[in-house]
Every structure is written in C-alpha cells, then in structure tokens.
Design a protein around this motif. Sequence first.
Motif, PDB file in Angstrom:
ATOM      1  N   GLY A 119       0.861  -1.183   0.170  1.00 29.75           N
ATOM      2  CA  GLY A 119       0.086  -0.006   0.057  1.00 29.75           C
ATOM      3  C   GLY A 119       1.101   1.289  -0.227  1.00 29.75           C
ATOM      4  O   GLY A 119       0.256   2.341  -0.397  1.00 29.75           O
ATOM      5  N   VAL A 120       2.090   1.260   0.563  1.00 34.32           N
ATOM      6  CA  VAL A 120       2.737   2.349   0.692  1.00 34.32           C
ATOM      7  C   VAL A 120       3.349   2.853  -0.669  1.00 34.32           C
ATOM      8  O   VAL A 120       3.531   4.141  -0.862  1.00 34.32           O
ATOM      9  CB  VAL A 120       4.247   2.081   1.550  1.00 34.32           C
ATOM     10  CG1 VAL A 120       5.094   3.269   1.351  1.00 34.32           C
ATOM     11  CG2 VAL A 120       3.925   1.656   3.002  1.00 34.32           C
ATOM     12  N   LEU A 165       0.759   5.152  -2.284  1.00 36.37           N
ATOM     13  CA  LEU A 165       0.397   6.686  -1.439  1.00 36.37           C
ATOM     14  C   LEU A 165       0.832   7.839  -2.036  1.00 36.37           C
ATOM     15  O   LEU A 165       0.019   8.803  -2.192  1.00 36.37           O
ATOM     16  CB  LEU A 165       1.234   6.683  -0.155  1.00 36.37           C
ATOM     17  CG  LEU A 165       0.574   5.722   0.913  1.00 36.37           C
ATOM     18  CD1 LEU A 165       1.614   5.689   2.187  1.00 36.37           C
ATOM     19  CD2 LEU A 165      -0.634   5.900   1.165  1.00 36.37           C
ATOM     20  N   TYR A 185      -1.634  10.782  -3.300  1.00 31.00           N
ATOM     21  CA  TYR A 185      -1.729  11.850  -2.658  1.00 31.00           C
ATOM     22  C   TYR A 185      -1.762  13.058  -3.417  1.00 31.00           C
ATOM     23  O   TYR A 185      -2.596  14.043  -3.385  1.00 31.00           O
ATOM     24  CB  TYR A 185      -0.315  11.967  -1.909  1.00 31.00           C
ATOM     25  CG  TYR A 185      -0.219  13.209  -1.197  1.00 31.00           C
ATOM     26  CD1 TYR A 185      -0.809  13.885   0.045  1.00 31.00           C
ATOM     27  CD2 TYR A 185       0.479  14.377  -1.998  1.00 31.00           C
ATOM     28  CE1 TYR A 185      -0.658  15.122   0.451  1.00 31.00           C
ATOM     29  CE2 TYR A 185       0.670  15.703  -1.364  1.00 31.00           C
ATOM     30  CZ  TYR A 185       0.071  15.940  -0.205  1.00 31.00           C
ATOM     31  OH  TYR A 185       0.194  17.248   0.459  1.00 31.00           O
ATOM     32  N   LEU A 243      -9.906   9.857   2.969  1.00 27.40           N
ATOM     33  CA  LEU A 243      -8.932   8.826   3.782  1.00 27.40           C
ATOM     34  C   LEU A 243      -9.633   7.423   3.839  1.00 27.40           C
ATOM     35  O   LEU A 243      -9.245   6.723   3.696  1.00 27.40           O
ATOM     36  CB  LEU A 243      -8.765   9.417   5.042  1.00 27.40           C
ATOM     37  CG  LEU A 243      -7.976   8.475   6.045  1.00 27.40           C
ATOM     38  CD1 LEU A 243      -6.716   8.432   5.383  1.00 27.40           C
ATOM     39  CD2 LEU A 243      -7.717   9.393   7.164  1.00 27.40           C
ATOM     40  N   ILE A 283      -9.621   5.646   0.733  1.00 27.42           N
ATOM     41  CA  ILE A 283      -8.488   5.264   0.494  1.00 27.42           C
ATOM     42  C   ILE A 283      -8.429   3.986   1.092  1.00 27.42           C
ATOM     43  O   ILE A 283      -7.694   2.794   0.975  1.00 27.42           O
ATOM     44  CB  ILE A 283      -7.324   6.080   0.952  1.00 27.42           C
ATOM     45  CG1 ILE A 283      -7.319   7.425  -0.156  1.00 27.42           C
ATOM     46  CG2 ILE A 283      -5.906   5.397   0.761  1.00 27.42           C
ATOM     47  CD1 ILE A 283      -7.016   7.099  -1.753  1.00 27.42           C
ATOM     48  N   TYR A 284      -8.850   3.823   2.501  1.00 29.13           N
ATOM     49  CA  TYR A 284      -8.634   2.621   3.467  1.00 29.13           C
ATOM     50  C   TYR A 284      -9.476   1.628   2.962  1.00 29.13           C
ATOM     51  O   TYR A 284      -9.158   0.132   2.679  1.00 29.13           O
ATOM     52  CB  TYR A 284      -9.403   2.985   4.489  1.00 29.13           C
ATOM     53  CG  TYR A 284      -8.295   3.637   5.815  1.00 29.13           C
ATOM     54  CD1 TYR A 284      -6.862   3.739   5.389  1.00 29.13           C
ATOM     55  CD2 TYR A 284      -8.849   4.550   6.761  1.00 29.13           C
ATOM     56  CE1 TYR A 284      -6.262   4.478   6.533  1.00 29.13           C
ATOM     57  CE2 TYR A 284      -7.899   5.228   7.412  1.00 29.13           C
ATOM     58  CZ  TYR A 284      -6.527   5.311   7.286  1.00 29.13           C
ATOM     59  OH  TYR A 284      -5.845   6.049   8.155  1.00 29.13           O
ATOM     60  N   GLN A 311      -7.504   0.192  -0.150  1.00 26.67           N
ATOM     61  CA  GLN A 311      -6.418  -0.673   0.106  1.00 26.67           C
ATOM     62  C   GLN A 311      -6.756  -2.029   0.568  1.00 26.67           C
ATOM     63  O   GLN A 311      -5.917  -3.021   0.417  1.00 26.67           O
ATOM     64  CB  GLN A 311      -5.466   0.092   1.261  1.00 26.67           C
ATOM     65  CG  GLN A 311      -5.066   1.401   0.642  1.00 26.67           C
ATOM     66  CD  GLN A 311      -4.256   1.937   2.045  1.00 26.67           C
ATOM     67  OE1 GLN A 311      -4.526   2.020   2.949  1.00 26.67           O
ATOM     68  NE2 GLN A 311      -3.290   2.706   1.313  1.00 26.67           N
ATOM     69  N   GLU A 340      -4.750   2.202  11.811  1.00 29.43           N
ATOM     70  CA  GLU A 340      -3.944   2.689  10.803  1.00 29.43           C
ATOM     71  C   GLU A 340      -3.182   4.053  11.066  1.00 29.43           C
ATOM     72  O   GLU A 340      -3.739   4.805  11.406  1.00 29.43           O
ATOM     73  CB  GLU A 340      -4.548   2.885   9.453  1.00 29.43           C
ATOM     74  CG  GLU A 340      -3.891   2.515   8.211  1.00 29.43           C
ATOM     75  CD  GLU A 340      -3.031   3.961   7.659  1.00 29.43           C
ATOM     76  OE1 GLU A 340      -1.720   3.635   7.277  1.00 29.43           O
ATOM     77  OE2 GLU A 340      -3.496   4.948   8.240  1.00 29.43           O
ATOM     78  N   THR A 355      -0.836   5.991   6.264  1.00 30.15           N
ATOM     79  CA  THR A 355      -1.867   6.666   5.192  1.00 30.15           C
ATOM     80  C   THR A 355      -2.450   7.873   5.930  1.00 30.15           C
ATOM     81  O   THR A 355      -2.508   8.967   4.974  1.00 30.15           O
ATOM     82  CB  THR A 355      -3.064   5.510   4.847  1.00 30.15           C
ATOM     83  OG1 THR A 355      -2.301   4.448   4.121  1.00 30.15           O
ATOM     84  CG2 THR A 355      -3.902   6.108   3.632  1.00 30.15           C
ATOM     85  N   THR A 396      -0.075  10.814   5.941  1.00 32.81           N
ATOM     86  CA  THR A 396       0.119  11.302   4.447  1.00 32.81           C
ATOM     87  C   THR A 396      -0.941  12.194   4.153  1.00 32.81           C
ATOM     88  O   THR A 396      -0.644  13.423   3.580  1.00 32.81           O
ATOM     89  CB  THR A 396       0.263   9.989   3.470  1.00 32.81           C
ATOM     90  OG1 THR A 396       1.258   9.345   4.076  1.00 32.81           O
ATOM     91  CG2 THR A 396       0.601  10.559   2.178  1.00 32.81           C
TER      92      THR A 396
END
Length: 289
Positions: free
Chosen positions: A128-129, A132, A136, A151, A154-155, A158, A219, A222, A225
């Motif tokens: 997942g990194v 990002l 972003y 957010l 995104i979760y 992922q 988490e 993320t 970020t």
Amino acid sequence: MTVNKNDKVRENRGTFITRQFIRIFLIFWSLVVAFPVIWVLYTSLKSNKEFFAQPWGLPETPQWENFVNAWNKANFSAYFLNSILTVVVTLMITLLIVGANAYVIAKFKGKFIRGLETFFMVAMMVPGVLVLVPLYYIADSLMMTDSLIWLSIIYAIQGMPFYIFMMAGFIRGIHDSLIEAATIDGATQFDIFFKIIMPLVKPSLFVVAILNVMGTWNEYVTALTFIHDQTKYTIAIGLSYLTNSGTYDVDYGRTFAGLVIALVPILILYAAFQKQIQNGVASDEGVKG
C-alpha cells in the motif's frame, strides 16, 4: 494382538508430558503477550515522577486525571470521533463493494471476470505504501488532502483486494444447485445475492467487518500522509502528535492514558465478538453440500 501394559503406560506418560509442556509454553506465551498491555494500563495511572522513578512498578496513587487531561487538554475527544467517523464510512464502503465483487468473481465466468480476478490478485500483492504518492497527488489536485471521507475511500481501496479474495473463497463453497434452483423459480441476481448468498456467508462477512474496523482504527501511515489539519487527526496520528509534541516535557501519564483510550475499544470489540470471529474463520456450515 495384545498390547503390552508397559508400552501403554509409557505412551500415556509421553502424551501427558507433551500436553503439560504445551500448556506451560502457551501460559508463558500468553504472559509475554499480555504484559505490555497490562503495563500500559497501570502506567497510565502514574505521574511523570513515578514513571521515571519506577517504570515497572505499580502506581502508588492512581492519577485518574491523566485520562481527563488526555481526553480534554490533549484533544483526544476530537481524535476519537474522527476515527469513529473514518471507521464507519470505510466499513460501509467495504461491505457494499466486497460482497458483490466476491460473488461475481466466484460464480460468474468469462474473460472479463478472470481479468478482474487477476487485477485484484496483483493489487493484493502491491504494498500500500507504493501507491500513496500517486494517490496523494490525486487528492491534492481535487483539494481533498484533509478530508476524512477521502481517507476512508483510500482505506476501503487498500483493503478491498484481500477481503474480496477472502469472501470469494467462502462463496465458491456454496453449491451451484442453490443458485440454479433460485433461477428456475424466477429469482433475479439481486434476489440470489441478497437472499441466498449473503445469509450463507454472513460469518465471513462478519470477519471482514471486524478486520476492517481493527485495521482502520490502528492505521497510521496513510492517515499521516493525507491529514495535515490537526482538527482532523485520527487517534493514531493524535497519539504520535501527543508523544512528539514536547521533547523534554512529555507528560507520560497523559500519553499512556491516550494509549489506553485508543486500545480499549479494540479490546472490547475483540472480547465481545471473539467467538464469532473464530467461527467465521473456521466454519463453512451451511455453505457446502
């Protein structure tokens, strides 16, 4: 064929010793796992002076105001509510999409379906990194970098590939004759999905929900970020901010109280639904046949 009594005694003795060894090991391992949690709990009731004087000792006078300070002065009430909002929105998006995608992948055929399955498989292998930075820039171009809704999306994205494969495995266990019978009776795909598939895979759906809630609540990377506005910090970022906000004047009692506030909901959730989680992972009752 007769069995020597001495051999039986030796076998029973060996089994008994093995079981005792396993029990001792499991007790030891449980203590190793539980001690950090217990240490955080009673350290949250210490003053700074006690923390440095006796870091492993019990508090002489419990400092309950540490929790009040963490909740009010350290703004943990806002962080807590932000995390609750993020968890709820992420869970709703995940449950709406995962079940339908898993049903399509498990029970439908065709090149597009197999391509979709391959896509999710590849996505599941990508850390997942790595995504990002592009995510972003997309969020920044849409002016959504400080949005808890973004957010949450995104979760959900992922975690979706893993949850879809998990659900698809359970749905594949549902016998096709149930779907064929429902189709002959005139049921639509929506009827089949909501009245047959979902009730049968409810335990696994429950596990997906619990794992999703725990993952979202804990988490950090993320959230760090995409969230820069302190008023929109989740509880994970709030803990980091509370720890690093003062280099020499950190209030450790308040910090550990914040850790307890973040930890307790997950402990309660797991304790309350432990049986359902275990049944959902291990059970295929009512699915095959």
